[in-house]
Design a protein around this motif. Sequence first.
Motif, mmCIF file in Angstrom:
data_model
loop_
_atom_site.group_PDB
_atom_site.id
_atom_site.type_symbol
_atom_site.label_atom_id
_atom_site.label_comp_id
_atom_site.label_asym_id
_atom_site.label_seq_id
_atom_site.Cartn_x
_atom_site.Cartn_y
_atom_site.Cartn_z
ATOM 1 N N TYR A 140 48.257 45.198 34.848
ATOM 2 C CA TYR A 140 47.368 44.046 34.700
ATOM 3 C C TYR A 140 48.179 42.773 34.538
ATOM 4 O O TYR A 140 49.135 42.723 33.767
ATOM 5 N N ASP A 141 47.730 41.757 35.222
ATOM 6 C CA ASP A 141 48.295 40.420 35.066
ATOM 7 C C ASP A 141 47.596 39.756 33.865
ATOM 8 O O ASP A 141 46.608 40.269 33.335
ATOM 9 N N LEU B 286 45.093 37.197 32.096
ATOM 10 C CA LEU B 286 43.789 36.641 32.460
ATOM 11 C C LEU B 286 43.438 35.627 31.376
ATOM 12 O O LEU B 286 42.916 35.989 30.318
ATOM 13 N N GLN C 27 43.236 36.826 38.276
ATOM 14 C CA GLN C 27 44.104 37.874 37.753
ATOM 15 C C GLN C 27 44.606 38.723 38.923
ATOM 16 O O GLN C 27 43.797 39.243 39.702
ATOM 17 N N SER D 146 49.132 40.421 29.678
ATOM 18 C CA SER D 146 49.300 41.442 30.712
ATOM 19 C C SER D 146 49.586 42.797 30.051
ATOM 20 O O SER D 146 49.813 42.873 28.835
ATOM 21 N N ASN E 260 46.384 42.081 39.917
ATOM 22 C CA ASN E 260 46.715 43.381 39.347
ATOM 23 C C ASN E 260 47.342 44.272 40.415
ATOM 24 O O ASN E 260 47.052 44.127 41.604
#
Lengths: 396, 150
Positions: A116-117, A119, A377, A124, A379
């Motif tokens: 996950y980036d 957000l 975001q 992350s 991902n």
Amino acid sequence: MEEIGSEKITAGGMMVSSVIFFPRLKPWAIGLKPWAPEQKPYLFGSAFILMLFLSSVSMAQTDTTITEEEDFSMYENLYFADAGAKRFCTPKVFDLSPAKLISFGYDHQGAFGIDYDTLGAVSSGHGHFNSASGLRLGANIPVISKTNIVWQLGVNYVRTSFDGRGTTAINVLDSTLRNNGLTTAGLNTTIFKPLGEENFIIAQGAADLSGDYHFDNFTPLKYMRYSAAIIFGKKKSDRKMIGFGLSRTYRAGDLNYIPVILLNWTAPSRKWGVEMLAPARVHIRKTLSARNILLFGYELEGNSYRVLRGEATNPLGYELRRSELRFRAVWETSMYQFIWMSLQAGYRYGYSFNMDSFAPSDKEFFRGFLGDQPFAQENEFKGTWYAQLSVNLVSP
Amino acid sequence: MKSLLLICAIFFSATLGIAQNTESDRLLGVWEPSNGKARVKIEKIGDKYYGKIVWLREPNDPNTGQPKVDKNNADATQRTVPLKGYRLLKDFKYLGKDQWDSGTIYDPENGSTYKCIIKMTDNNTLDIRGYIGVEALGRTDVWKRLEVKK
């Protein structure tokens, strides 16, 4: 094949009795005594009426077809009785895998991860999942099935439940995947319109409602996403049909307008073929028998899911642009008459799992492959193996 | 006098029977399915209607060069039976109102037999609907009547 044996075949069963039995007709054969002067004269009149009746049967039952049964050459030079009748091409080529009228399936993906980036203020992280699996239901019912048009309506339901590893969610997206999963419910329609013996048009449309919703917490219908395609094609023979067109699609996750190529081809040996609607799916087909088919290729699956509605940071939620490229082998076989089983297995490559924020306009937009609009975001959706089993009622 | 009345009654009932037969026998003839790959002759045996393949656009198997056979039949003993002459429509009865039902249609392409209903939309056109279980789960093909050119 049924053998009729010595049974006489005629255009009408009555012809047999009139032609064969009429010359032998005697009054006693129908329960009357032979005519004699002492008999009442109306009996002669009655016999005359019967003769008239039987001869009328003979005239009424003239076979307009050729009666010589085994000389098939006489059926070569025939023409439409209706001079205005036209021939139209059909949507099938030899040995095409069967169309599914009703389908019950289950899809299972093995363990995978998601990077996950960030957000917004959410940090992350790396999410782990033991599996992702769920039901896949579909129905496609022909509404109109005529020579000059075929119109089909369908419904579909695809559920993906994510089994998260560990008890702690990494972030809000990780949390909603674990708790709510992803659901798509939609309607679709397909029209096949032959323009003649060779040319045809295929028009497809679909409306899908995708999100992290349950049926007791439905996503508003305004988040329905619409896909469509139109293809102009040519059926060159019973072994080959090709077509080119344009589609509006979410198969790559976000909205795209891309050209499509249709090719359904069967080799002269009828052991191999190609079933292609690129770029959505491409398969090489190996026909083991009419009831046993193997397919090797890929399918691009994707949708745009409205997720995280009601979140404090963005009450409108986000659009999760999910797209998977599934490289696979498929075995389709008839279990019992029209009930077929489809078993597929392969590798699921994660093409997209990015999120867009529509705030504040809440309107869909077109990024395409060349657009530079940033994702909210980004991902990374890791690949894994997968398998899918379905039982299908196939179309005649 | 009683005998005369009896004969007249037989005559009128038989005449009605002829009218019925004439109406139902409009199904007889040679027909071409929409794909144009075959021609089917519909005949009457007893009070039922049957249709057999009498012409194939591609009569020979490209692999063997021999006449096509029913190689997709689920019954292995039938796989050498020639397709030409094959009876693929069976057991149709006239229902009235230009419809014949209670029959089946066999698809040699996949070796499946379907329930079938035939509707005559005009004297030269048949809607042949093969279906599974209920009519809604089926496909209609339009067949056109063929004749020798006048």
